[in-house]
Design a protein around this motif. Sequence first.
Motif, PDB file in Angstrom:
ATOM      1  N   GLU A 197     -12.188  -4.505 -20.529  1.00 47.22           N
ATOM      2  CA  GLU A 197     -10.792  -4.007 -21.005  1.00 47.22           C
ATOM      3  C   GLU A 197      -9.803  -5.235 -20.940  1.00 47.22           C
ATOM      4  N   MET A 198     -10.459  -6.455 -20.516  1.00 44.34           N
ATOM      5  CA  MET A 198      -9.716  -7.763 -20.663  1.00 44.34           C
ATOM      6  C   MET A 198      -9.708  -8.369 -21.882  1.00 44.34           C
ATOM      7  N   PHE A 230     -14.893 -16.318 -23.632  1.00 42.90           N
ATOM      8  CA  PHE A 230     -14.113 -16.989 -24.450  1.00 42.90           C
ATOM      9  C   PHE A 230     -12.786 -16.389 -23.870  1.00 42.90           C
ATOM     10  N   CYS A 231     -11.692 -17.351 -23.543  1.00 40.23           N
ATOM     11  CA  CYS A 231     -10.533 -16.944 -23.062  1.00 40.23           C
ATOM     12  C   CYS A 231      -9.651 -16.642 -24.431  1.00 40.23           C
ATOM     13  N   TRP A 232      -8.192 -16.267 -24.189  1.00 37.14           N
ATOM     14  CA  TRP A 232      -7.343 -16.368 -25.341  1.00 37.14           C
ATOM     15  C   TRP A 232      -6.806 -17.610 -25.533  1.00 37.14           C
ATOM     16  N   ASP A 233      -6.714 -18.572 -24.607  1.00 38.33           N
ATOM     17  CA  ASP A 233      -6.380 -20.071 -24.832  1.00 38.33           C
ATOM     18  C   ASP A 233      -6.771 -21.150 -23.690  1.00 38.33           C
ATOM     19  N   CYS A 274     -15.184 -11.004 -10.882  1.00 40.64           N
ATOM     20  CA  CYS A 274     -14.645 -10.278 -11.713  1.00 40.64           C
ATOM     21  C   CYS A 274     -13.080  -9.829 -11.291  1.00 40.64           C
ATOM     22  N   LYS A 275     -12.896  -9.454 -10.046  1.00 43.02           N
ATOM     23  CA  LYS A 275     -11.577  -9.153  -9.486  1.00 43.02           C
ATOM     24  C   LYS A 275     -10.688 -10.347  -9.536  1.00 43.02           C
ATOM     25  N   ILE A 276     -10.959 -11.344  -9.303  1.00 42.48           N
ATOM     26  CA  ILE A 276     -10.304 -12.774  -9.383  1.00 42.48           C
ATOM     27  C   ILE A 276      -9.874 -13.022 -10.790  1.00 42.48           C
ATOM     28  N   ILE A 277     -10.692 -12.908 -11.601  1.00 41.91           N
ATOM     29  CA  ILE A 277     -10.589 -12.989 -13.052  1.00 41.91           C
ATOM     30  C   ILE A 277      -9.395 -11.767 -13.586  1.00 41.91           C
ATOM     31  N   ARG A 278      -9.767 -10.704 -13.261  1.00 46.76           N
ATOM     32  CA  ARG A 278      -8.724  -9.654 -13.852  1.00 46.76           C
ATOM     33  C   ARG A 278      -7.336  -9.846 -13.147  1.00 46.76           C
ATOM     34  N   LYS A 279      -7.497  -9.972 -11.772  1.00 45.04           N
ATOM     35  CA  LYS A 279      -6.030 -10.129 -11.259  1.00 45.04           C
ATOM     36  C   LYS A 279      -5.307 -11.510 -11.950  1.00 45.04           C
ATOM     37  N   ILE A 284      -5.818 -12.866 -15.008  1.00 50.04           N
ATOM     38  CA  ILE A 284      -5.250 -12.521 -16.402  1.00 50.04           C
ATOM     39  C   ILE A 284      -4.547 -11.597 -16.358  1.00 50.04           C
ATOM     40  N   LEU A 285      -4.208 -10.561 -15.598  1.00 50.45           N
ATOM     41  CA  LEU A 285      -3.279  -9.592 -15.494  1.00 50.45           C
ATOM     42  C   LEU A 285      -1.750 -10.307 -15.533  1.00 50.45           C
ATOM     43  N   GLN A 286      -1.811 -11.025 -14.505  1.00 52.04           N
ATOM     44  CA  GLN A 286      -0.559 -11.847 -13.958  1.00 52.04           C
ATOM     45  C   GLN A 286      -0.224 -12.710 -15.264  1.00 52.04           C
ATOM     46  N   TRP A 287      -1.123 -13.239 -15.877  1.00 52.68           N
ATOM     47  CA  TRP A 287      -0.897 -14.221 -16.863  1.00 52.68           C
ATOM     48  C   TRP A 287      -0.453 -13.296 -18.169  1.00 52.68           C
ATOM     49  N   TRP A 288      -1.008 -12.345 -18.447  1.00 52.63           N
ATOM     50  CA  TRP A 288      -0.686 -11.232 -19.517  1.00 52.63           C
ATOM     51  C   TRP A 288       0.606 -10.720 -19.453  1.00 52.63           C
TER      52      TRP A 288
END
Length: 368
Positions: free
Chosen positions: A262-263, A286-289, A357-362, A364-368
Amino acid sequence: MNNTPIQVSKTYLPTRQDYYELLESVWDNHWVTNNGPLIRQLEATLTERFSAPLKVVSNGTVAIQLAIRALDLTGSVITTPYSYVATTNTLLWADLTPIFVDIEPEWFCLNPDLIEEAIRPDTTAILATHVYGYPCNHEALADIAERHNLKLIYDAAHAFDVAVDGQSILTWGDISTLSFHATKVFHTIEGGAVLSTDPDIIERLQLMRSFGHAGRDFLSLGINGKNSEFHCGIGLLNLARLEENRAARKRISDLYRELLSEMPLNCLDPANYPGLDYNYAYFPVFCWDNAMREEFIAKLNAEEIYPRRYFEPSLNQLDFLAPELRRSCPVSERAASTVVCLPLYPDLPLDDVRRICKIIRKNILQWW
């Protein structure tokens, strides 16, 4: 929880006892290199596995160098900007001119739709990479090669055991080259192979990897591209555990994909490639930017988790290239600035996958 640093890969090794037992014959006969029994056994085993003959060599870069020589390439070669630097270096080392053609945005392999406009009068070949083991569009590439009388080489460093519709993709093209480096799904610590369905090419490769001579007869130009019995022994033992290791890689990849689904990330999924039997060599994201990528890599590094920006840079942007070789390849350039390969190896604990994955999700949610 594993508190030791987590690297992007971890070399699988057989047990010491199994390796020592295999090497008893090496000590008994003192045959350590020069086409010994273990390299011949490995070649025979892999030839049967892929339904095509191959020659084991000292590494994957030498494999491409030998392929170039075996096909007598001259002038310029159409190639991909999205690969490891060895793909470009082998062309430059052979005084060939790389013509970079951009990649397609789904699987990040060489884009056939852009090739014909880049072909020059002196172009003699196409050198394409099966990126992360995902196959190139072979039908389109083979059609272009045939119509323009070009040789077709695949850098298949990531594609050991990859098949489409039940057929190994290593049989595609004039030559496929493999890397058996310690980071690969199958390895001999250092090593590689060159595979071709053309018996004349195989005969040339056999000579070229051993100084161009057979016995007392010096028959062609050659180099020392041989591998040792010690390396091939590792390979034979690793083959015995390959299916088990691939199943473990699949479990880890599936969990990454589930937890990151869902990321706002592009996670390649082999289920979306028709007829693909994948080897689970890598898990690229592959990330958003670029800023997003660098942010979450920094957060992972702070927890002693070390993914890899693979591939970076886009090869058309290498600093040592002549300016006229730096063709614009925007899809490749964007991929190289946003990709990260997450840790993936057979004994990576699933709890560590969840933590990553928890680190990545946390983040990305802060970034988003």
